[in-house]
Design a protein around this motif. Structure first.
Motif, PDB file in Angstrom:
ATOM      1  N   ASP A  33       0.857  -1.181   0.000  1.00 54.32           N
ATOM      2  CA  ASP A  33       0.000   0.000   0.000  1.00 54.32           C
ATOM      3  C   ASP A  33       0.893   1.231   0.000  1.00 54.32           C
ATOM      4  N   ALA A  34       0.977   1.903  -1.136  1.00 51.47           N
ATOM      5  CA  ALA A  34       1.854   3.068  -1.284  1.00 51.47           C
ATOM      6  C   ALA A  34       1.438   4.225  -0.373  1.00 51.47           C
ATOM      7  N   LYS A  35       0.199   4.232   0.102  1.00 53.05           N
ATOM      8  CA  LYS A  35      -0.264   5.325   0.963  1.00 53.05           C
ATOM      9  C   LYS A  35       0.165   5.149   2.412  1.00 53.05           C
ATOM     10  N   THR A  36       0.521   3.917   2.812  1.00 55.45           N
ATOM     11  CA  THR A  36       0.888   3.691   4.214  1.00 55.45           C
ATOM     12  C   THR A  36       2.317   3.179   4.401  1.00 55.45           C
ATOM     13  N   SER A  37       2.970   2.699   3.362  1.00 53.57           N
ATOM     14  CA  SER A  37       4.337   2.189   3.470  1.00 53.57           C
ATOM     15  C   SER A  37       5.325   3.336   3.308  1.00 53.57           C
ATOM     16  N   VAL A  38       6.209   3.487   4.297  1.00 54.74           N
ATOM     17  CA  VAL A  38       7.158   4.606   4.290  1.00 54.74           C
ATOM     18  C   VAL A  38       8.519   4.149   4.802  1.00 54.74           C
ATOM     19  N   PHE A  39       9.532   4.972   4.560  1.00 54.27           N
ATOM     20  CA  PHE A  39      10.832   4.808   5.190  1.00 54.27           C
ATOM     21  C   PHE A  39      10.933   5.856   6.284  1.00 54.27           C
ATOM     22  N   VAL A  40      11.514   5.471   7.424  1.00 54.22           N
ATOM     23  CA  VAL A  40      11.666   6.368   8.554  1.00 54.22           C
ATOM     24  C   VAL A  40      13.162   6.533   8.836  1.00 54.22           C
ATOM     25  N   VAL A  41      13.593   7.761   9.059  1.00 58.31           N
ATOM     26  CA  VAL A  41      14.997   8.028   9.382  1.00 58.31           C
ATOM     27  C   VAL A  41      15.346   7.303  10.677  1.00 58.31           C
ATOM     28  N   LYS A  63       4.407   2.759  12.684  1.00 59.44           N
ATOM     29  CA  LYS A  63       4.935   1.553  13.322  1.00 59.44           C
ATOM     30  C   LYS A  63       6.145   1.126  12.495  1.00 59.44           C
ATOM     31  N   THR A  64       7.334   1.110  13.127  1.00 59.27           N
ATOM     32  CA  THR A  64       8.563   0.758  12.413  1.00 59.27           C
ATOM     33  C   THR A  64       9.006  -0.643  12.792  1.00 59.27           C
ATOM     34  N   GLU A  65      10.062  -1.084  12.142  1.00 63.07           N
ATOM     35  CA  GLU A  65      10.613  -2.402  12.444  1.00 63.07           C
ATOM     36  C   GLU A  65      11.341  -2.419  13.779  1.00 63.07           C
ATOM     37  N   GLY A  66      11.443  -1.280  14.458  1.00 60.34           N
ATOM     38  CA  GLY A  66      12.096  -1.328  15.759  1.00 60.34           C
ATOM     39  C   GLY A  66      12.454   0.001  16.374  1.00 60.34           C
ATOM     40  N   GLY A  67      11.556   0.955  16.442  1.00 57.34           N
ATOM     41  CA  GLY A  67      11.898   2.191  17.118  1.00 57.34           C
ATOM     42  C   GLY A  67      10.973   3.338  16.766  1.00 57.34           C
ATOM     43  N   GLU A  68      11.147   4.448  17.470  1.00 61.76           N
ATOM     44  CA  GLU A  68      10.359   5.644  17.207  1.00 61.76           C
ATOM     45  C   GLU A  68      11.227   6.662  16.488  1.00 61.76           C
ATOM     46  N   ASP A  69      10.718   7.228  15.413  1.00 60.61           N
ATOM     47  CA  ASP A  69      11.434   8.246  14.670  1.00 60.61           C
ATOM     48  C   ASP A  69      10.438   9.279  14.155  1.00 60.61           C
ATOM     49  N   ASP A  70      10.939  10.403  13.643  1.00 61.82           N
ATOM     50  CA  ASP A  70      10.015  11.476  13.328  1.00 61.82           C
ATOM     51  C   ASP A  70       9.941  11.881  11.865  1.00 61.82           C
ATOM     52  N   GLN A  71      10.909  11.552  11.038  1.00 65.55           N
ATOM     53  CA  GLN A  71      10.875  11.985   9.643  1.00 65.55           C
ATOM     54  C   GLN A  71      10.586  10.778   8.755  1.00 65.55           C
ATOM     55  N   ILE A  72       9.572  10.899   7.870  1.00 65.11           N
ATOM     56  CA  ILE A  72       9.200   9.767   7.028  1.00 65.11           C
ATOM     57  C   ILE A  72       9.393  10.105   5.555  1.00 65.11           C
ATOM     58  N   PHE A  73       9.618   9.067   4.737  1.00 65.38           N
ATOM     59  CA  PHE A  73       9.789   9.194   3.298  1.00 65.38           C
ATOM     60  C   PHE A  73       8.982   8.100   2.617  1.00 65.38           C
ATOM     61  N   SER A  74       8.384   8.386   1.480  1.00 64.31           N
ATOM     62  CA  SER A  74       7.613   7.389   0.746  1.00 64.31           C
ATOM     63  C   SER A  74       8.502   6.216   0.347  1.00 64.31           C
ATOM     64  N   MET A  75       7.884   5.040   0.230  1.00 61.48           N
ATOM     65  CA  MET A  75       8.611   3.808  -0.065  1.00 61.48           C
ATOM     66  C   MET A  75       8.209   3.287  -1.438  1.00 61.48           C
ATOM     67  N   ASN A  76       9.167   2.699  -2.146  1.00 60.21           N
ATOM     68  CA  ASN A  76       8.873   2.044  -3.415  1.00 60.21           C
ATOM     69  C   ASN A  76       8.348   0.639  -3.158  1.00 60.21           C
ATOM     70  N   PRO A  77       7.497   0.111  -4.054  1.00 56.73           N
ATOM     71  CA  PRO A  77       7.008  -1.266  -3.903  1.00 56.73           C
ATOM     72  C   PRO A  77       8.157  -2.267  -3.930  1.00 56.73           C
ATOM     73  N   PRO A  78       7.968  -3.459  -3.312  1.00 57.38           N
ATOM     74  CA  PRO A  78       9.023  -4.474  -3.257  1.00 57.38           C
ATOM     75  C   PRO A  78       9.534  -4.902  -4.631  1.00 57.38           C
ATOM     76  N   LYS A  79       8.703  -4.792  -5.659  1.00 57.76           N
ATOM     77  CA  LYS A  79       9.138  -5.227  -6.992  1.00 57.76           C
ATOM     78  C   LYS A  79      10.313  -4.401  -7.515  1.00 57.76           C
ATOM     79  N   TYR A  80      10.595  -3.234  -6.903  1.00 54.97           N
ATOM     80  CA  TYR A  80      11.697  -2.391  -7.343  1.00 54.97           C
ATOM     81  C   TYR A  80      13.002  -2.659  -6.596  1.00 54.97           C
ATOM     82  N   ASP A  81      13.029  -3.608  -5.649  1.00 52.86           N
ATOM     83  CA  ASP A  81      14.268  -3.944  -4.950  1.00 52.86           C
ATOM     84  C   ASP A  81      15.306  -4.442  -5.952  1.00 52.86           C
ATOM     85  N   LYS A  82      16.510  -3.906  -5.881  1.00 48.88           N
ATOM     86  CA  LYS A  82      17.628  -4.269  -6.757  1.00 48.88           C
ATOM     87  C   LYS A  82      17.323  -4.065  -8.235  1.00 48.88           C
ATOM     88  N   ILE A  83      16.467  -3.125  -8.568  1.00 49.78           N
ATOM     89  CA  ILE A  83      16.151  -2.871  -9.975  1.00 49.78           C
ATOM     90  C   ILE A  83      17.334  -2.176 -10.645  1.00 49.78           C
TER      91      ILE A  83
END
Length: 93
Positions: A33-41, A63-83
């Motif tokens: 879901d491009a509207k909810t998946s993000v990268f967090v600093v 909700k992150t993979e392990g911590g609280e952070d404050d700046q977020i960035f949009s994430m690309n879909p998994p199909k673009y990994d190592k493109i």
């Protein structure tokens, strides 16, 4: 896109340059879901994956993979990994 057999010329480095055909198919079929998946600093990892839990005026709860952070960035879909062609990516950081 070249086949997995063409990647053989890169030897041991090949798995780091491109996902296998199986991994690429799995990534294309993975829910995203491009509207909810993000990268967090993140201080140690640079960026971690996160999912937006709620949005309020001036505040986003993630909700992150392990911590609280404050700046977020949009994430690309998994199909673009190592493109190979980064021009195909929706978001660049």
């Amino acid at each position: 896109m070249s086949s997995d057999s063409e990647m053989a010329i890169f030897g041991e480095a090949a798995p780091y340059l491109r996902k296998s055909e199986k991994e690429r198919i799995e990534a294309q079929n993975k829910p995203f879901d491009a509207k909810t998946s993000v990268f967090v600093v993140h201080a140690k990892e640079s960026f971690v994956k996160g999912t937006i839990q709620s949005r309020e005026t001036g505040k986003v709860t993630v909700k992150t993979e392990g911590g609280e952070d404050d700046q977020i960035f949009s994430m690309n879909p998994p199909k673009y990994d190592k493109i190979e062609d980064m021009a195909m990516m929706t978001h660049l950081h």
